[in-house]
Design a protein around this motif. Structure first.
Motif, PDB file in Angstrom:
ATOM      1  N   ARG A 224      10.379  23.259  -9.276  1.00 12.32           N
ATOM      2  CA  ARG A 224      11.578  24.012  -9.656  1.00 12.32           C
ATOM      3  C   ARG A 224      12.722  23.133 -10.137  1.00 12.32           C
ATOM      4  NH1 ARG A 224      12.245  28.775  -5.198  1.00 12.32           N
ATOM      5  NH2 ARG A 224      10.135  29.581  -5.374  1.00 12.32           N
ATOM      6  N   ASP A 225      12.552  21.821 -10.073  1.00 12.71           N
ATOM      7  CA  ASP A 225      13.652  20.911 -10.377  1.00 12.71           C
ATOM      8  C   ASP A 225      13.415  20.137 -11.673  1.00 12.71           C
ATOM      9  OD1 ASP A 225      15.027  21.518  -7.973  1.00 12.71           O
ATOM     10  OD2 ASP A 225      13.724  20.135  -6.885  1.00 12.71           O
ATOM     11  N   TRP A 226      14.511  19.742 -12.308  1.00 15.76           N
ATOM     12  CA  TRP A 226      14.477  18.858 -13.468  1.00 15.76           C
ATOM     13  C   TRP A 226      14.837  17.450 -12.998  1.00 15.76           C
ATOM     14  CZ3 TRP A 226      12.634  20.086 -18.136  1.00 15.76           C
ATOM     15  CH2 TRP A 226      12.518  21.438 -18.443  1.00 15.76           C
ATOM     16  N   THR A 227      14.096  16.453 -13.494  1.00 19.92           N
ATOM     17  CA  THR A 227      14.313  15.065 -13.126  1.00 19.92           C
ATOM     18  C   THR A 227      14.510  14.237 -14.394  1.00 19.92           C
ATOM     19  OG1 THR A 227      12.887  15.316 -11.195  1.00 19.92           O
ATOM     20  CG2 THR A 227      13.290  13.070 -11.955  1.00 19.92           C
ATOM     21  N   VAL A 228      15.482  13.329 -14.365  1.00 20.71           N
ATOM     22  CA  VAL A 228      15.668  12.396 -15.469  1.00 20.71           C
ATOM     23  C   VAL A 228      14.729  11.217 -15.244  1.00 20.71           C
ATOM     24  CG1 VAL A 228      17.250  10.791 -16.594  1.00 20.71           C
ATOM     25  CG2 VAL A 228      18.053  13.057 -15.918  1.00 20.71           C
ATOM     26  N   LEU A 229      13.833  10.982 -16.218  1.00 18.99           N
ATOM     27  CA  LEU A 229      12.922   9.851 -16.129  1.00 18.99           C
ATOM     28  C   LEU A 229      13.509   8.607 -16.778  1.00 18.99           C
ATOM     29  CD1 LEU A 229       9.561  11.582 -17.097  1.00 18.99           C
ATOM     30  CD2 LEU A 229      10.499  11.190 -14.815  1.00 18.99           C
ATOM     31  N   TYR A 230      14.363   8.817 -17.790  1.00 25.06           N
ATOM     32  CA  TYR A 230      14.916   7.690 -18.540  1.00 25.06           C
ATOM     33  C   TYR A 230      16.172   8.158 -19.259  1.00 25.06           C
ATOM     34  CZ  TYR A 230      15.279   4.025 -22.080  1.00 25.06           C
ATOM     35  OH  TYR A 230      15.729   3.013 -22.878  1.00 25.06           O
ATOM     36  N   HIS A 231      17.178   7.291 -19.330  1.00 27.58           N
ATOM     37  CA  HIS A 231      18.389   7.575 -20.098  1.00 27.58           C
ATOM     38  C   HIS A 231      18.847   6.297 -20.780  1.00 27.58           C
ATOM     39  CE1 HIS A 231      22.154   9.340 -21.360  1.00 27.58           C
ATOM     40  NE2 HIS A 231      22.715   8.196 -20.988  1.00 27.58           N
TER      41      HIS A 231
ATOM     42  N   ALA B 157       5.613  15.836 -23.996  1.00 26.85           N
ATOM     43  CA  ALA B 157       4.426  15.936 -23.141  1.00 26.85           C
ATOM     44  C   ALA B 157       4.596  17.236 -22.354  1.00 26.85           C
ATOM     45  CB  ALA B 157       4.322  14.740 -22.203  1.00 26.85           C
ATOM     46  N   PRO B 158       3.552  17.714 -21.688  1.00 27.87           N
ATOM     47  CA  PRO B 158       3.707  18.945 -20.908  1.00 27.87           C
ATOM     48  C   PRO B 158       4.874  18.830 -19.918  1.00 27.87           C
ATOM     49  CG  PRO B 158       1.395  18.369 -21.071  1.00 27.87           C
ATOM     50  CD  PRO B 158       2.177  17.210 -21.639  1.00 27.87           C
ATOM     51  N   ALA B 159       5.803  19.778 -19.993  1.00 26.13           N
ATOM     52  CA  ALA B 159       6.970  19.848 -19.101  1.00 26.13           C
ATOM     53  C   ALA B 159       7.866  18.619 -19.191  1.00 26.13           C
ATOM     54  CB  ALA B 159       6.548  20.102 -17.657  1.00 26.13           C
ATOM     55  N   THR B 160       7.801  17.876 -20.294  1.00 25.44           N
ATOM     56  CA  THR B 160       8.588  16.665 -20.482  1.00 25.44           C
ATOM     57  C   THR B 160       9.271  16.720 -21.848  1.00 25.44           C
ATOM     58  OG1 THR B 160       6.978  15.460 -19.153  1.00 25.44           O
ATOM     59  CG2 THR B 160       8.512  14.136 -20.436  1.00 25.44           C
ATOM     60  N   TYR B 161      10.593  16.511 -21.842  1.00 24.19           N
ATOM     61  CA  TYR B 161      11.387  16.705 -23.050  1.00 24.19           C
ATOM     62  C   TYR B 161      12.288  15.513 -23.329  1.00 24.19           C
ATOM     63  CZ  TYR B 161       9.922  21.519 -22.635  1.00 24.19           C
ATOM     64  OH  TYR B 161       9.166  22.656 -22.557  1.00 24.19           O
ATOM     65  N   LEU B 162      12.475  15.222 -24.615  1.00 27.87           N
ATOM     66  CA  LEU B 162      13.411  14.206 -25.065  1.00 27.87           C
ATOM     67  C   LEU B 162      14.643  14.915 -25.612  1.00 27.87           C
ATOM     68  CD1 LEU B 162      14.282  11.330 -25.882  1.00 27.87           C
ATOM     69  CD2 LEU B 162      13.029  11.699 -28.032  1.00 27.87           C
ATOM     70  N   LEU B 163      15.808  14.621 -25.038  1.00 23.34           N
ATOM     71  CA  LEU B 163      17.083  15.166 -25.488  1.00 23.34           C
ATOM     72  C   LEU B 163      17.867  14.035 -26.142  1.00 23.34           C
ATOM     73  CD1 LEU B 163      19.221  17.462 -25.522  1.00 23.34           C
ATOM     74  CD2 LEU B 163      20.050  16.526 -23.352  1.00 23.34           C
ATOM     75  N   THR B 164      18.292  14.232 -27.404  1.00 21.30           N
ATOM     76  CA  THR B 164      19.101  13.232 -28.101  1.00 21.30           C
ATOM     77  C   THR B 164      20.391  13.881 -28.583  1.00 21.30           C
ATOM     78  OG1 THR B 164      17.978  13.646 -30.204  1.00 21.30           O
ATOM     79  CG2 THR B 164      17.117  11.855 -28.838  1.00 21.30           C
ATOM     80  N   TYR B 165      21.458  13.071 -28.602  1.00 18.37           N
ATOM     81  CA  TYR B 165      22.760  13.561 -29.053  1.00 18.37           C
ATOM     82  C   TYR B 165      23.735  12.401 -29.198  1.00 18.37           C
ATOM     83  CZ  TYR B 165      23.831  13.008 -24.083  1.00 18.37           C
ATOM     84  OH  TYR B 165      23.997  12.498 -22.821  1.00 18.37           O
ATOM     85  N   PRO B 166      24.731  12.533 -30.084  1.00 21.03           N
ATOM     86  CA  PRO B 166      25.810  11.548 -30.131  1.00 21.03           C
ATOM     87  C   PRO B 166      26.904  11.946 -29.140  1.00 21.03           C
ATOM     88  CG  PRO B 166      26.017  13.027 -31.980  1.00 21.03           C
ATOM     89  CD  PRO B 166      24.781  13.444 -31.214  1.00 21.03           C
ATOM     90  N   LEU B 167      27.605  10.956 -28.606  1.00 24.97           N
ATOM     91  CA  LEU B 167      28.717  11.201 -27.687  1.00 24.97           C
ATOM     92  C   LEU B 167      29.930  10.418 -28.166  1.00 24.97           C
ATOM     93  CD1 LEU B 167      29.918  12.307 -25.017  1.00 24.97           C
ATOM     94  CD2 LEU B 167      29.010  10.256 -23.915  1.00 24.97           C
ATOM     95  N   GLN B 168      31.010  11.124 -28.440  1.00 18.60           N
ATOM     96  CA  GLN B 168      32.269  10.500 -28.855  1.00 18.60           C
ATOM     97  C   GLN B 168      33.202  10.464 -27.656  1.00 18.60           C
ATOM     98  OE1 GLN B 168      33.110   9.661 -32.339  1.00 18.60           O
ATOM     99  NE2 GLN B 168      34.642   8.481 -31.248  1.00 18.60           N
ATOM    100  N   GLN B 169      33.642   9.270 -27.260  1.00 17.29           N
ATOM    101  CA  GLN B 169      34.593   9.075 -26.159  1.00 17.29           C
ATOM    102  C   GLN B 169      35.772   8.302 -26.720  1.00 17.29           C
ATOM    103  OE1 GLN B 169      31.472   7.212 -23.718  1.00 17.29           O
ATOM    104  NE2 GLN B 169      32.093   8.634 -22.100  1.00 17.29           N
TER     105      GLN B 169
ATOM    106  N   TRP C  26      13.701  14.192 -19.842  1.00 14.94           N
ATOM    107  CA  TRP C  26      13.730  15.106 -18.693  1.00 14.94           C
ATOM    108  C   TRP C  26      12.320  15.601 -18.414  1.00 14.94           C
ATOM    109  CZ3 TRP C  26      18.053  16.531 -15.947  1.00 14.94           C
ATOM    110  CH2 TRP C  26      19.289  16.198 -16.494  1.00 14.94           C
ATOM    111  N   GLN C  27      12.007  15.772 -17.122  1.00 11.68           N
ATOM    112  CA  GLN C  27      10.711  16.333 -16.748  1.00 11.68           C
ATOM    113  C   GLN C  27      10.907  17.410 -15.691  1.00 11.68           C
ATOM    114  OE1 GLN C  27       7.592  13.991 -14.595  1.00 11.68           O
ATOM    115  NE2 GLN C  27       6.510  14.344 -16.534  1.00 11.68           N
ATOM    116  N   ARG C  28      10.194  18.513 -15.891  1.00 16.38           N
ATOM    117  CA  ARG C  28      10.235  19.619 -14.926  1.00 16.38           C
ATOM    118  C   ARG C  28       9.185  19.354 -13.856  1.00 16.38           C
ATOM    119  NH1 ARG C  28      12.862  24.925 -14.865  1.00 16.38           N
ATOM    120  NH2 ARG C  28      12.173  25.708 -12.873  1.00 16.38           N
TER     121      ARG C  28
END
Length: 69
Positions: free
Chosen positions: A41-48, A13-25, A36-38
């Motif tokens: 001047r700030d980035w905000t996490v809407l969902y994780h 969506a405008p100024a809204t991005y989905l970031l996906t990745y695997p994490l090995q711990q 993430w949404q802009r």
């Protein structure tokens, strides 16, 4: 030890991005998704979200089809 790789970013969506990745711990493998949404001047996490992969010995393949242009 933690390791990430294969980051994929898609504008959903405008100024809204989905970031996906695997994490090995150590022996634990999760697939992560963060929205993430802009805002000004700030980035905000809407969902994780993180989903545990039941068998960390599996080869992780994340497919992201091309967005129609």
């Amino acid at each position: 030890m933690s390791a990430t790789r294969e980051f994929h970013l898609r504008e959903i969506a405008p100024a809204t991005y989905l970031l996906t990745y695997p994490l090995q711990q150590d022996t634990k493998l999760t697939r992560r998704a963060t929205i993430w949404q802009r805002r000004e001047r700030d980035w905000t996490v809407l969902y994780h979200h993180g989903t545990l992969v039941s068998d960390p010995t599996l080869n992780v393949v994340i497919h992201h089809p091309q967005v129609d242009q």
